[in-house]
Write an enzyme that holds these catalytic residues in place. Structure first.
Site, PDB file in Angstrom:
ATOM      1  N   PHE A  66       0.801  -1.224   0.000  1.00  0.00           N
ATOM      2  CA  PHE A  66       0.000   0.000   0.000  1.00  0.00           C
ATOM      3  C   PHE A  66       0.833   1.273   0.000  1.00  0.00           C
ATOM      4  O   PHE A  66       0.563   2.189  -0.752  1.00  0.00           O
ATOM      5  CB  PHE A  66      -0.938   0.008   1.227  1.00  0.00           C
ATOM      6  N   ILE A  80      -4.920  -9.876   3.724  1.00  0.00           N
ATOM      7  CA  ILE A  80      -6.216 -10.506   3.463  1.00  0.00           C
ATOM      8  C   ILE A  80      -6.130 -11.523   2.325  1.00  0.00           C
ATOM      9  O   ILE A  80      -7.142 -12.046   1.884  1.00  0.00           O
ATOM     10  CB  ILE A  80      -7.275  -9.434   3.118  1.00  0.00           C
ATOM     11  N   HIS A  99      -7.300  -8.311   9.576  1.00  0.00           N
ATOM     12  CA  HIS A  99      -8.130  -7.521   8.661  1.00  0.00           C
ATOM     13  C   HIS A  99      -9.035  -8.374   7.786  1.00  0.00           C
ATOM     14  O   HIS A  99      -9.556  -7.895   6.780  1.00  0.00           O
ATOM     15  CB  HIS A  99      -7.236  -6.616   7.800  1.00  0.00           C
ATOM     16  N   CYS A 134     -28.800 -12.100   4.408  1.00  0.00           N
ATOM     17  CA  CYS A 134     -29.097 -13.419   4.979  1.00  0.00           C
ATOM     18  C   CYS A 134     -27.866 -14.133   5.537  1.00  0.00           C
ATOM     19  O   CYS A 134     -27.972 -15.240   6.051  1.00  0.00           O
ATOM     20  CB  CYS A 134     -29.799 -14.309   3.953  1.00  0.00           C
ATOM     21  N   CYS A 139     -26.292 -12.129  -3.650  1.00  0.00           N
ATOM     22  CA  CYS A 139     -26.482 -13.430  -3.006  1.00  0.00           C
ATOM     23  C   CYS A 139     -27.291 -14.369  -3.896  1.00  0.00           C
ATOM     24  O   CYS A 139     -28.307 -13.974  -4.482  1.00  0.00           O
ATOM     25  CB  CYS A 139     -27.196 -13.226  -1.672  1.00  0.00           C
ATOM     26  N   ALA A 195      11.885  -3.768   4.220  1.00  0.00           N
ATOM     27  CA  ALA A 195      12.745  -3.125   3.227  1.00  0.00           C
ATOM     28  C   ALA A 195      12.980  -1.647   3.543  1.00  0.00           C
ATOM     29  O   ALA A 195      14.049  -1.108   3.264  1.00  0.00           O
ATOM     30  CB  ALA A 195      12.135  -3.280   1.842  1.00  0.00           C
ATOM     31  N   ILE A 215      11.991  -9.632   2.359  1.00  0.00           N
ATOM     32  CA  ILE A 215      11.794 -10.699   3.335  1.00  0.00           C
ATOM     33  C   ILE A 215      11.759 -12.091   2.707  1.00  0.00           C
ATOM     34  O   ILE A 215      12.240 -13.057   3.296  1.00  0.00           O
ATOM     35  CB  ILE A 215      10.516 -10.431   4.164  1.00  0.00           C
TER      36      ILE A 215
END
Length: 247
Positions: free
Chosen positions: A34, A106, A122, A133, A152, A217, A234
Site C-alpha cells: 500500500f 487478506i 483484517h 441473509c 447473493c 525493506a 523478506i
C-alpha cells in the site's frame, strides 16, 4: 556471524515463534503493497477517490459499484502463490516451533503455504457473506458474478467481503488471540510491515521477550527497538535462512 546466520540460530533455539506481518511479505508473490513507492496508495493518484476513501465502510455503503471495481481490479490477485517467506513459516509451524502467524494481510497466502494457526486481523478475501441473509460465498462467486456488485444466490442481497474496511472494528476474539500469542512468544518476527496501521501495529508492544527481529525493506519507527534489523526483501532473506536451517 552475519544477520541471517544470527536469525537462523535464534530460530533453532526457539519453540514459540510468532510472526507478525503485513503487505510487504506478499510483494514478492506479485501483490502490491500500500505505502511504498510502487504501492497502491501511490499509483492510484489519477482516480477522483483516494484508495483510503474507497476502502471505507461509508464509501462501500454509498458507492458499491466503485468499491467493487477497485476491489476486483486492485485488491484481488488470484495468480499469486506463496513465496519463500510464507513457506518457511509453514515449515516452522509443522516442526512445532511457530505458534501463530498474526497478519494484516487478506490474501490467504499463509494458509495456502500450509499454516494452520493464522490470525487475520483484517479479514480475508476468501470469505464473503450476504449482508441480508449471511450466506457464505467464495472468492470465485464474487469474481465470476455476472454483475459488478455481487449478489447473493439465495436472497439477492449484496455480498460483502469479510475484510475490515476503514471505519470498521477489528474482531475482538482475533485481537485477544493475537495479543496472547505475541505476549507468550519467545521470538517475535516482524516482517513486511511499516508498523503504521493502528491498532494492529501496537500489538507488537505486548511482546515480553528479548529477541525481536524486524525484517522490512524500508525503515520504521520501531527500528530502534529491534534486537535484529534486516532491511532486505523478506522472501529472499527467509529463503536464505531456510537453507541455513538445514545445516
Amino acid at each position: 556471524m552475519n544477520a541471517k546466520e544470527q536469525l537462523a540460530l535464534w530460530i533453532k533455539e526457539s519453540r514459540k515463534i510468532v510472526f507478525f506481518g503485513g503487505a510487504g511479505i506478499s510483494t514478492e508473490s506479485g501483490i502490491p503493497d500500500f505505502r511504498s513507492a510502487a504501492g497502491i496508495y501511490q499509483t492510484e493518484k489519477e482516480s477522483p477517490y483516494a484508495p483510503e476513501e474507497i476502502l471505507s465502510r461509508l464509501f462501500f455503503n454509498r458507492h458499491p459499484e466503485v468499491f467493487f471495481d477497485f476491489y476486483k481490479t486492485k485488491m484481488i490477485h488470484p495468480e499469486a502463490c506463496p513465496n519463500s517467506a510464507h513457506k518457511l513459516l509453514a515449515d516452522l509451524e509443522e516442526r512445532g516451533q511457530l505458534s501463530a502467524v498474526v497478519t494484516q494481510n487478506i490474501d490467504g497466502l499463509h494458509q495456502m503455504a500450509g499454516n494452520k494457526h493464522v490470525l487475520e486481523l483484517h479479514g480475508s478475501i476468501h470469505r464473503n457473506y450476504c449482508m441480508d441473509c449471511s450466506r457464505f460465498h467464495s472468492l470465485d462467486d464474487v469474481m465470476t458474478s455476472s454483475e459488478l456488485v455481487p449478489r447473493c444466490k439465495e436472497c439477492g442481497g449484496i455480498v460483502k467481503p469479510d475484510v475490515v474496511l476503514y471505519g470498521e472494528s477489528l474482531d475482538d476474539e482475533v485481537i485477544l488471540d493475537s495479543v496472547k500469542a505475541i505476549a507468550e512468544a519467545d521470538l517475535l518476527l516482524i516482517g513486511g510491515t511499516s508498523l503504521t496501521v493502528q491498532p494492529a501495529a501496537h500489538f507488537v508492544t505486548y511482546f515480553q521477550g528479548d529477541r525481536t527481529v524486524l525484517l522490512n525493506a524500508s525503515s520504521t519507527a520501531f527500528d530502534h527497538r529491534a534486537d535484529l534489523l534486516i532491511t532486505e526483501p523478506i522472501g529472499a532473506v527467509l529463503g536464505e535462512v531456510s537453507e541455513l536451517l538445514k545445516h
